[in-house]
Structures are given as C-alpha cells and as structure tokens.
Design a protein around this motif. Structure first.
Motif, PDB file in Angstrom:
ATOM      1  N   GLU A 160       0.159   0.073  -6.971  1.00  8.97           N
ATOM      2  CA  GLU A 160       1.070   1.243  -6.907  1.00  8.97           C
ATOM      3  C   GLU A 160       0.628   2.333  -7.865  1.00  8.97           C
ATOM      4  O   GLU A 160       0.700   3.520  -7.555  1.00  8.97           O
ATOM      5  CB  GLU A 160       2.500   0.812  -7.231  1.00  8.97           C
ATOM      6  CG  GLU A 160       3.100  -0.164  -6.231  1.00  8.97           C
ATOM      7  CD  GLU A 160       2.994   0.303  -4.793  1.00  8.97           C
ATOM      8  OE1 GLU A 160       2.789  -0.547  -3.915  1.00  8.97           O
ATOM      9  OE2 GLU A 160       3.078   1.519  -4.543  1.00  8.97           O
ATOM     10  N   TYR A 194      -0.593   0.088   9.482  1.00  4.90           N
ATOM     11  CA  TYR A 194      -1.119  -0.985   8.624  1.00  4.90           C
ATOM     12  C   TYR A 194      -2.636  -1.011   8.489  1.00  4.90           C
ATOM     13  O   TYR A 194      -3.160  -1.579   7.549  1.00  4.90           O
ATOM     14  CB  TYR A 194      -0.619  -2.349   9.143  1.00  4.90           C
ATOM     15  CG  TYR A 194      -0.456  -3.367   8.042  1.00  4.90           C
ATOM     16  CD1 TYR A 194       0.698  -3.418   7.253  1.00  4.90           C
ATOM     17  CD2 TYR A 194      -1.473  -4.272   7.764  1.00  4.90           C
ATOM     18  CE1 TYR A 194       0.828  -4.334   6.223  1.00  4.90           C
ATOM     19  CE2 TYR A 194      -1.351  -5.206   6.732  1.00  4.90           C
ATOM     20  CZ  TYR A 194      -0.202  -5.225   5.964  1.00  4.90           C
ATOM     21  OH  TYR A 194      -0.070  -6.127   4.934  1.00  4.90           O
ATOM     22  N   GLN A 213      -0.490 -13.615   4.969  1.00 10.50           N
ATOM     23  CA  GLN A 213      -1.421 -12.481   4.906  1.00 10.50           C
ATOM     24  C   GLN A 213      -2.453 -12.652   3.804  1.00 10.50           C
ATOM     25  O   GLN A 213      -3.541 -12.090   3.877  1.00 10.50           O
ATOM     26  CB  GLN A 213      -0.668 -11.177   4.717  1.00 10.50           C
ATOM     27  CG  GLN A 213       0.038 -11.026   3.384  1.00 10.50           C
ATOM     28  CD  GLN A 213       0.895  -9.784   3.358  1.00 10.50           C
ATOM     29  OE1 GLN A 213       1.860  -9.683   4.100  1.00 10.50           O
ATOM     30  NE2 GLN A 213       0.538  -8.827   2.520  1.00 10.50           N
ATOM     31  N   HIS A 260      10.745  -3.601  -1.467  1.00 10.72           N
ATOM     32  CA  HIS A 260       9.306  -3.530  -1.143  1.00 10.72           C
ATOM     33  C   HIS A 260       8.684  -2.403  -1.959  1.00 10.72           C
ATOM     34  O   HIS A 260       9.146  -1.254  -1.908  1.00 10.72           O
ATOM     35  CB  HIS A 260       9.081  -3.313   0.356  1.00 10.72           C
ATOM     36  CG  HIS A 260       7.652  -3.503   0.716  1.00 10.72           C
ATOM     37  ND1 HIS A 260       7.102  -4.738   1.007  1.00 10.72           N
ATOM     38  CD2 HIS A 260       6.643  -2.626   0.742  1.00 10.72           C
ATOM     39  CE1 HIS A 260       5.801  -4.585   1.214  1.00 10.72           C
ATOM     40  NE2 HIS A 260       5.499  -3.326   1.071  1.00 10.72           N
ATOM     41  N   LYS A 319       8.337  -8.512   9.093  1.00  8.01           N
ATOM     42  CA  LYS A 319       7.320  -7.918   8.203  1.00  8.01           C
ATOM     43  C   LYS A 319       7.740  -6.484   7.919  1.00  8.01           C
ATOM     44  O   LYS A 319       7.955  -5.687   8.850  1.00  8.01           O
ATOM     45  CB  LYS A 319       5.937  -7.951   8.873  1.00  8.01           C
ATOM     46  CG  LYS A 319       4.826  -7.303   8.043  1.00  8.01           C
ATOM     47  CD  LYS A 319       4.605  -8.007   6.708  1.00  8.01           C
ATOM     48  CE  LYS A 319       3.664  -7.182   5.808  1.00  8.01           C
ATOM     49  NZ  LYS A 319       3.673  -7.636   4.417  1.00  8.01           N
ATOM     50  N   HIS A 326       6.516  -3.568   7.104  1.00  7.46           N
ATOM     51  CA  HIS A 326       5.875  -2.366   7.639  1.00  7.46           C
ATOM     52  C   HIS A 326       6.241  -2.129   9.091  1.00  7.46           C
ATOM     53  O   HIS A 326       6.214  -0.999   9.568  1.00  7.46           O
ATOM     54  CB  HIS A 326       4.361  -2.491   7.474  1.00  7.46           C
ATOM     55  CG  HIS A 326       3.962  -2.631   6.038  1.00  7.46           C
ATOM     56  ND1 HIS A 326       4.250  -3.767   5.313  1.00  7.46           N
ATOM     57  CD2 HIS A 326       3.341  -1.804   5.188  1.00  7.46           C
ATOM     58  CE1 HIS A 326       3.817  -3.604   4.082  1.00  7.46           C
ATOM     59  NE2 HIS A 326       3.260  -2.430   3.976  1.00  7.46           N
TER      60      HIS A 326
HETATM   61  C1  LIG Z   1       2.128  -2.940  -2.092  1.00  8.81           C
HETATM   62  C2  LIG Z   1       2.343  -2.368  -0.969  1.00  8.81           C
HETATM   63  C3  LIG Z   1       3.035  -1.038  -0.896  1.00  8.81           C
HETATM   64 SE1  LIG Z   1       1.870   0.388  -0.310  1.00  8.81          SE
HETATM   65  C4  LIG Z   1       2.011  -3.019   0.336  1.00  8.81           C
HETATM   66  O1  LIG Z   1       2.802  -2.886   1.254  1.00  8.81           O
HETATM   67  N1  LIG Z   1       0.869  -3.733   0.513  1.00  8.81           N
HETATM   68  C5  LIG Z   1      -0.216  -3.903  -0.473  1.00  8.81           C
HETATM   69  C6  LIG Z   1      -1.225  -4.799   0.185  1.00  8.81           C
HETATM   70  C7  LIG Z   1      -0.782  -5.066   1.583  1.00  8.81           C
HETATM   71  C8  LIG Z   1       0.611  -4.451   1.765  1.00  8.81           C
HETATM   72  C9  LIG Z   1       1.649  -5.548   2.000  1.00  8.81           C
HETATM   73  O2  LIG Z   1       2.331  -5.910   1.041  1.00  8.81           O
HETATM   74  O3  LIG Z   1       1.736  -6.026   3.141  1.00  8.81           O
END
Ligand SMILES: C=C(C[SeH])C(=O)N1CCC[C@H]1C(=O)O
Ligand SMILES: [Zn+2]
Length: 597
Positions: free
Chosen positions: A351, A487, A249, A320, A478, A480
């Motif tokens: 954060e 996302y 990513q 996470h 992943k 999320h």
């Molecule tokens: C740091 C966090 C918690 Se809101 C996050 O999930 N981020 C921050 C950037 C992209 C995304 C990821 O890690 O996929």
C-alpha cells in the motif's frame, strides 16, 4: 499562430484538469467516509456525489471531443484529450449509473460485514474475514475446520450476491456499448494501451506454467504425505482449503507443511516481530524509512492523522486494504485492518507503494495523476517488499540473525517466495479470464458458477473442498469481484516488479548478472540514492507518457517480460525439477469432479 493555438489548448486543459481535480477530491472524500464507516447514509452520500460527478464528467468529455484536440499535433495535448475523452461507466444515464453503484456498494458492504459461526464450538456467529477467518485458513491444520470456514465464507459472501452481480454485469455491459467498446472486458483492456495485451498475457502465462506445474506437483505430493490420500489425490486437483488462503491465491501460509529443508533454520518474521513488541505503526515506519533511505518522498503528517490503519472497535469498515489519493496538498491515506505479522508487513509495503506513486506524480495535471499501465501501480510496493524480505535486509533491521543463507536455506526462501509470486499468476489470470468471458457473454448465466470452478481447475489445478453447483454462486466471495476492481493489474505487477527489481538492484550495485554474490534474491536496495533517483524519475512521469516509453527509460525494456522473474527463481526451478524426478512426483492435474455439469 500555433503558439496561440497551443496556449488556447493549454488554457482549456488547465481549466478542465482543475475542475476534475476538485470533483475527484469531493468524490474520494465521500467514498473514504463510506469505506471507513459503512452506514446506509454514507453509502447514499457517496453515490450522490459520484452521480453528480458523472454528469459533470459527461459534460467535460463532450467539450473535449468538441474541441478536436484529440487530433492535436502536440503529443501532450493529444494524450490529455484522448484520456479525458474516455468516459467509462460515467457514460450511463443517471438511473442506470445509480443502479450500478448501488449493486457494487451492496456487494462491498456484504463482503465487509459478513460474519460466520465458530467451528465445533458454541458461540455467536460474529467471526469476521479479517482477522478471524483469514487466520484460521492460514494456521489450522484440521481439514474439517478448514472446510467449515471455507463453506461458511463462500455461502455467506458469494451466493447471496448473485442478483447484485447480475445487475453489475448488465450495467457495465451497457456502459461499454455506449462507449463503443465491444465489451466491458475490452474497456478494461484499453487501459494497457497495448493491442497485443491479451496475446502477451497468454505468452507470459505459458512461460511460467512449467515452473508452476513443478510447484503444484511438489506441494500436492507433500500435502498427501501430511493429510493422507483420502484428502489429497495423487494426480488430481489440490483441495484449495488446505493451501493457507481462502482463495488459494498464495500458498505461503501453509509453507510449514512443505518446506523443502524443514530442518534448516527458518526466518519466522512474525514471531520475531511479536517478540520485539512491534506495533502496527512500526510496520508503517519501516516502510516510510525505506522510501526515505532511497531519497524518495516521506509520508506527510496528514497521512498519519487521517489514515485508518487498524480496525476500529466502534464501527464497520471495509477492511480490504486500499491506498487513497485525495488530490490536494499531498493528502494521501491508507485504510486497512493491520495486524502485526508477515502477511501485513507485505501488505503495508504494497500500500505504501501506491502512496509513494501518488506523491511522486502529484505535480502532474490531474489527467496524468495515474499509472500509464495498471500493473505499474501494483508493482511499486512489491519491489520494496522484495528487498525488505531478503535475509540481508531483515538482519539489518534486527529481525533476523542470518544475513547470508546457505544453499538449502536459500531453496527454502525461494520456495516461500514462489508460493506467493508464482502461485499467484494462474490465480490472477483466472480472475479476469473468467470475468472477460462473462462480460463478453461467452458463458450462459446458468453456468456462471460451474464455469468459475472449471477455470480455477484448468489454470491452477485447485478445487473446492465440497461439491459446488449452479445453485451456489461463489465468485463474489473474492473482494475484487464485488468491488469492480480489475485483476490483471496484479498479474502484470508480478511480472513488472522483477523487471523493476533488476533495474534498481543494478543501479544500487547490488546485482551483477552471473555473480553469485550479487544475485537478485539477496539484493537489498536500502539507502541507494542512485536506485531512488531512477525510481523517482520513473514514477513522477505518472501517465504523461506511454508506459513503454517510461519503462524504456527506467529498465531499458519495452515489454512485460518474465525473464527477470525466471532469473530470480532459477536456482529453485533447477532444484524442483531434480527433486520431483528423485521423488517420482506426478506433474499435472485433470478435470475437477467438484462441479456438476
Ligand atoms: C493489497 C491489495 C489492495 Se490494492 C490487494 O488487493 N492485493 C495485493 C495483492 C493481490 C491483491 C489481493 O489481495 O487479492
Ligand atoms: Zn495494490
């Protein structure tokens, strides 16, 4: 009279907002308990509170809709009624709701506790994503080791979650239908309050694609000269395990393999922090100092007492990173497994951006204690992180001795930032383009895995290191996708953060269009009370007004517009086009051959 009607409406919403605040506090306290101590009891306790809250939220929504206030002439009342009238997954019958939360929490627990075996040596299979596997993906230059950890993680965190993911798709589809949305994708999209959202998304993606293609071509060319052409093809997809990140990513961890001017001194913040014995707490204090220098909110004592900032030795947690609003007395917390390095210096600021937003809008009615556009919440910390990472700021905090870069070092810096900010965009775009297609029933279930890798190839030109088939199921590898976290908020944030940066740098007198001494990439807003005041005014609105109105007051714009991002990277764009022509670097990629069917 209209005044008495208004007072009835105000009384009604004050009451509903106070009950909602109490419910949210209870729910997030039990959820925080589970996230910071992953046990079956805590998981069940979290589901129990969320389930009882869902019933109460259904009751509230019934009252709000019955009140007719959604047609109020008072804009504020109307907005409160519209938002509170929208139920989300709470609309599900209790048994379905429990099944959904059970499926999601089981995927999260699996992600949090999955461990893999060490490469090429005996030893217990107890290596965790954070920090072990993530570190190997970032630092190893051995393709076999990288392939080992890639495969172990996807086979452990992905495929076993297929049934839970299926249940998640089934239940979210049912909730969307019960709420009158054509799909869960359209439920997610409604939070952007923009009928043109998907069209604008495609427009922005197309605007940045030429620059992404130049970066992709250059990286593939440099990787080929390092690893050889049996591993890296001349024209095809880049094998993703070589790019420094489990999901490819962001590629900045592999920068040493493709630094434009490798002979130039490079600001290696990680080694400097380690040399200066930086602690985890110091990383958070740096961020806190930054917000205080802007005249913005300081971290309350309860933050330091109640946050979990490093991985505990005695229990499983969901590592996470996440920021928590506990909806009472400035009770805000972060839960993450911080290490001292550049990556976590960024994540800490990201954060703390959420935390600052929670503190800025805490006086709003509960219904408005949110961002009016999901992308705003993910952009706040990133803007500060952009300022912190400038040579000027790093010098001011003693992490670098180079204040102003010469042209070649500047290209190195811009390239490093592009490996984060530009590379990320097609990735983020795909995370939800894929889920939209699944939510909308556009992909037959037997093709869910191949469709995922075909889209990763189409939009990013990367592919798995080994053949994947529909017997595998990789998306839940992943976070999320396990955790039901939308996302495109991060895609939007990667555009908005440069619009915010340009506005704040202007206020701070650090940016003047066309002035090479005051360019966006060396703007440091530290100590600027004018910037802080404008930022506070914007953030304190919460979701009380439409995001276009809030943005207009803050930056003068009303759209998610990539021009600020393109201006920031303009010197790099020029350099890359010239360099790729000079080296005759092939641009573009074809279909991947790593997916069957
Ligand atoms: C740091 C966090 C918690 Se809101 C996050 O999930 N981020 C921050 C950037 C992209 C995304 C990821 O890690 O996929
Ligand atoms: Zn975030």
């Amino acid at each position: 009279s209209s005044n008495s009607l208004k007072s009835d409406a105000r009384t009604f919403f004050e009451h509903e907002n106070e009950l909602l605040r109490q419910r949210r506090r209870n729910e997030f306290l039990t959820s925080y308990e589970y996230n910071t101590n992953v046990t079956e009891d805590n998981r069940k306790a979290m589901i129990a509170v969320a389930t009882s809250n869902a019933a109460a939220n259904k009751e509230m929504t019934r009252n709000v809709i019955a009140s007719g206030y959604v047609d109020s002439s008072d804009e504020d009342i109307k907005r409160q009624a519209t938002i509170l009238g929208d139920l989300g997954i709470d609309v599900l019958p209790e048994s379905d709701y429990k099944e959904l939360l059970n499926a999601v929490s089981l995927m999260q627990s699996n992600y949090a506790t999955a461990t893999v075996c060490p490469y090429n040596k005996e030893g217990k299979c107890t290596l965790q994503l954070e920090p072990h596997i993530q570190e190997r993906l970032s630092d190893s230059r051995d393709p076999k080791e990288l392939k080992h950890y890639w495969r172990q993680w996807y086979d452990k965190a992905g495929t076993p979650m297929r049934e839970n993911f299926k249940k998640y798709i089934e239940m979210t589809r049912k909730s969307a239908r019960l709420n009158g949305y054509s799909s869960y994708a359209d439920y997610w999209i409604h939070f952007y309050e923009d009928s043109e959202f998907e069209a604008n998304l495609d427009k922005v993606y197309k605007a940045i694609l030429p620059l992404y293609r130049e970066i992709h071509g250059y990286v593939r060319y440099r990787l080929r000269s390092y690893y050889g052409d049996e591993i890296v093809p001349e024209n095809g997809n880049i094998p993703m395990h070589l790019l420094g990140n489990m999901w490819a990513q962001q590629w900045d961890n592999a920068l040493p393999l493709f630094t434009p001017y490798p002979e130039k001194p490079f600001i290696d913040v990680t080694s400097e922090m380690l040399r200066q014995n930086f602690t985890v707490r110091k990383l958070f204090e740096l961020g806190d100092e930054f917000f205080k220098s802007l005249g913005m909110r300081a971290l309350p004592k309860s933050f330091w007492d109640l946050s979990v900032l490093t991985r505990p030795a005695d229990r499983e947690i969901i590592c996470h990173a996440s920021a928590w609003d506990l909806y009472q007395d400035s009770d805000v917390r972060i839960k993450m497994c911080t290490d001292v390095n550049t990556h976590y210096l960024y994540v800490v600021h990201h954060e703390l951006g959420h935390i600052q937003y929670y503190l800025q809008y805490e006086k709003q009615p509960t219904v408005f204690r949110a961002a009016p556009n999901p992308g705003f919440h993910e952009a706040v910390g990133d803007v500060i992180a952009l300022s912190v990472a400038t040579p000027k700021h790093l010098k001011s905090i003693g992490l670098s001795d180079v204040g102003k870069l010469d042209d070649e070092s500047r290209i190195n810096e811009l390239f490093k930032n592009a490996l984060k900010k530009i590379v990320f965009l097609p990735f983020a775009y795909t995370m939800d383009k894929y889920r939209y297609a699944i939510f909308r029933g556009e992909v037959e279930e037997s093709k869910w895995n191949c469709a995922f890798w075909q889209m990763r190839s189409e939009f990013s030109g990367v592919e798995p290191p080994i053949q994947r088939t529909d017997a595998d199921f990789d998306p839940p590898a992943k976070y999320h996708i396990d955790a039901d976290v939308e996302y495109l908020r991060y895609f939007a944030a990667h555009i908005f953060q440069f619009q915010f940066l340009r506005a704040l740098c202007t206020k701070a007198g650090q940016y003047v269009k066309g002035d090479p001494e005051k360019s966006l990439d060396n703007c440091d807003i530290y100590n600027s009370k004018e910037a802080g005041e404008a930022f506070s005014k914007f953030l304190s609105l919460g979701a009380s007004v439409h995001w276009k109105k809030a943005l207009k007051e803050f930056t003068g714009e009303t759209e998610m517009d990539p021009s600020a991002l393109m201006e920031y990277f303009e010197p790099l764009t020029k350099w890359l086009q010239a360099e790729n022509q000079r080296l005759k670097v092939p641009i573009g990629w074809g279909d991947t051959d790593k997916v069957a069917g």
